[in-house]
Design an enzyme around this catalytic site. Structure first.
Site, PDB file in Angstrom:
ATOM      1  N   HIS A 177       0.757  -0.823  -0.554  1.00 43.42           N
ATOM      2  CA  HIS A 177       0.325   0.079   0.139  1.00 43.42           C
ATOM      3  C   HIS A 177       0.601   1.364  -0.253  1.00 43.42           C
ATOM      4  O   HIS A 177       2.098   1.157   0.258  1.00 43.42           O
ATOM      5  CB  HIS A 177      -0.706  -0.186   1.224  1.00 43.42           C
ATOM      6  CG  HIS A 177      -1.952  -1.009   0.956  1.00 43.42           C
ATOM      7  ND1 HIS A 177      -3.191  -0.802   1.876  1.00 43.42           N
ATOM      8  CD2 HIS A 177      -2.183  -2.154  -0.213  1.00 43.42           C
ATOM      9  CE1 HIS A 177      -3.847  -2.166   1.598  1.00 43.42           C
ATOM     10  NE2 HIS A 177      -3.880  -2.563   0.123  1.00 43.42           N
ATOM     11  N   GLU A 189       0.548   3.846   2.318  1.00 41.67           N
ATOM     12  CA  GLU A 189       1.269   4.318   3.204  1.00 41.67           C
ATOM     13  C   GLU A 189       2.390   3.574   3.459  1.00 41.67           C
ATOM     14  O   GLU A 189       3.623   3.587   3.788  1.00 41.67           O
ATOM     15  CB  GLU A 189      -0.250   4.300   4.115  1.00 41.67           C
ATOM     16  CG  GLU A 189      -0.698   4.652   4.087  1.00 41.67           C
ATOM     17  CD  GLU A 189      -1.912   4.535   3.154  1.00 41.67           C
ATOM     18  OE1 GLU A 189      -2.746   4.108   3.821  1.00 41.67           O
ATOM     19  OE2 GLU A 189      -2.013   3.494   2.562  1.00 41.67           O
ATOM     20  N   CYS A 212      -5.621   1.006   5.544  1.00 39.76           N
ATOM     21  CA  CYS A 212      -6.695   0.233   5.858  1.00 39.76           C
ATOM     22  C   CYS A 212      -5.601   0.128   7.386  1.00 39.76           C
ATOM     23  O   CYS A 212      -4.248   0.288   8.312  1.00 39.76           O
ATOM     24  CB  CYS A 212      -5.890  -1.137   4.684  1.00 39.76           C
ATOM     25  SG  CYS A 212      -4.382  -1.580   5.297  1.00 39.76           S
ATOM     26  N   CYS A 214      -1.873  -0.889   7.419  1.00 41.23           N
ATOM     27  CA  CYS A 214      -0.651  -0.062   7.088  1.00 41.23           C
ATOM     28  C   CYS A 214      -1.441   0.820   8.616  1.00 41.23           C
ATOM     29  O   CYS A 214      -0.254   1.702   9.405  1.00 41.23           O
ATOM     30  CB  CYS A 214      -1.046   0.973   6.065  1.00 41.23           C
ATOM     31  SG  CYS A 214      -0.857   0.338   4.256  1.00 41.23           S
TER      32      CYS A 214
END
Length: 334
Positions: free
Chosen positions: A263, A265, A291, A294
Site C-alpha cells: 500500500h 502508506e 487499512c 497500514c
C-alpha cells in the site's frame, strides 16, 4: 493577475502591453488567434482581413471564441496582459479567470488619428473623416458576432487616458498597477491542502489495476518520504499482470492473501526506513484512509497524525484504532 485591454483604435493598447511585458507579464492577443487562422489559409494579414476573419469566427463558433482559445493558453503560475478585446462576450469569458481586470485605454480621436498617420500603414484611413467613419462602424454594431467596442469599453474595471507623452502614460500605468495590486490577493493553499495535492500527484505513479493511492510523510513542513501502491521492488508491475488478485478484480475485502501489492502508506514508511530517515513525530498524508495493516505500521513507526482525502471502504476499524492509539486523524478533501 490578468489584465485585459480594450479601447479605441490607436489609443495606446499596444504600448500599454509592451510596458507590462517589460515588467514580466506574458502577452496574449485575441487578434493573434485570427492571425493564425489567416496565415493558415495563406492570405495576407491586413486590418480588413483581421476584422472579416474575426467576425467570421465569431459567427461560426460564437462571439466568445477568440477569448476561449486564448484562455486555453493561460497558465495559472504567471501574470498576463491580454490585448484586442472588442466584444462583451469576450469579456464575460475572460471574467471566468480569477484575477482578471479589464482596462479601457482611450485618447481623444484627434490624437489617435495623428498616431495612426505617424505609423504609416498602407491600408489605414488617410483622412480624419474616414478615420471616424471606420471607428463608428466598430462602436455600435447590432450584431453580437462583430466588434462592439462601446459596450466592451463600458465593462472596464479601470480607465486610462493616454493623452500625454510616453513617460506620463507609463506613470499612469504604474499607478494603475499599484491600485490593482491592492485588490489582487493571490491565494495559496493551506499546508494540509498543499501536501494532500502532492500526495495525489504521487498516486499517479501507481500501477495498481484496482485503485491508485499516494502517501507522503512530512516533518517540520518538509517531505521526508513518499510512497504509492504497487508490487514490491523488482516484481512485475500490477498493470503488467504482477498481482493476480488485482488483475482478477477480486471483491473488496476478499482474497487479500493473494494480493502482492504494497500500500502507499506502507511504501512511504518502508522507504523512510530504507534510507535511514526517522519519521517519529511526523504526519502522513494519504489519498485514502489507511487499512488496518497500514494503521499498525503507522502507530508503531511513531507517526502522530494521519490526514486522508477519501475514505477507504474498509477503513472504519483502522480509524478507530488510530484514535485509540492517540494518533490525530482528520479528513482533508482536495
Amino acid at each position: 493577475m490578468i489584465i485585459g485591454l480594450t479601447g479605441e483604435h490607436c489609443a495606446g493598447k499596444g504600448t500599454f502591453a509592451e510596458y507590462l511585458k517589460k515588467k514580466g507579464f506574458y502577452y496574449l492577443s485575441l487578434s493573434d488567434v485570427i492571425r493564425e487562422e489567416i496565415a493558415a489559409e495563406g492570405k495576407e494579414i491586413t486590418r480588413d482581413a483581421l476584422i472579416e476573419k474575426g467576425n467570421s469566427l465569431r459567427k461560426e463558433f460564437g462571439p466568445g471564441v477568440l477569448a476561449k482559445k486564448s484562455v486555453a493558453k493561460i497558465k495559472n503560475d504567471r501574470n498576463y496582459v491580454v490585448d484586442s478585446i472588442m466584444n462583451p462576450v469576450e469579456v464575460e469569458e475572460l471574467r471566468k479567470l480569477k484575477g482578471f481586470f479589464l482596462v479601457y485605454v482611450t485618447a481623444p480621436p484627434e490624437v489617435r488619428f495623428e498616431r495612426m498617420k505617424a505609423r504609416g500603414r498602407e491600408n489605414d484611413p488617410n483622412t480624419f473623416e474616414a478615420f471616424l467613419k471606420v471607428e463608428k462602424s466598430e462602436m455600435k454594431s447590432p450584431d453580437m458576432t462583430k466588434h462592439q467596442q462601446q459596450k466592451t469599453d463600458k465593462m472596464a474595471d479601470k480607465k486610462v487616458l493616454n493623452d500625454s507623452d510616453l513617460m506620463g502614460f507609463y506613470e499612469k500605468i504604474d499607478n494603475l498597477l499599484g491600485e490593482l495590486s491592492k485588490k489582487f490577493k493571490p491565494t495559496k493553499p493551506g499546508w494540509d491542502e498543499y501536501f494532500m495535492s502532492i500526495a495525489k500527484v504521487v498516486s499517479t505513479r501507481s500501477s495498481c489495476m484496482k485503485r491508485h493511492i499516494g502517501a507522503i510523510i512530512v516533518r517540520d513542513k518538509r517531505i521526508v518520504s513518499t510512497g504509492y501502491n504497487g508490487t514490491p521492488r523488482g516484481i512485475k508491475n500490477c498493470d503488467e499482470g504482477g498481482c493476480p488478485r488485482c488483475n482478477n478484480f477480486a471483491g473488496t475485502g476478499t482474497k487479500l492473501d493473494e494480493c502482492l501489492c504494497s500500500h502507499g502508506e506502507e511504501n512511504a514508511i518502508v522507504q523512510a526506513a530504507y534510507h535511514g530517515i526517522s519519521i517519529k513525530g511526523s504526519t502522513i498524508y494519504t489519498t485514502f484512509s489507511p487499512c488496518w495493516w497500514c494503521t499498525k505500521m503507522i502507530i508503531n513507526s511513531g507517526i502522530v497524525e494521519v490526514v486522508y482525502n477519501s475514505e477507504y471502504p474498509l477503513g472504519d476499524i483502522a480509524v478507530q484504532l488510530l484514535k485509540e492509539a492517540g494518533v490525530i486523524v482528520k479528513q482533508v478533501e482536495v
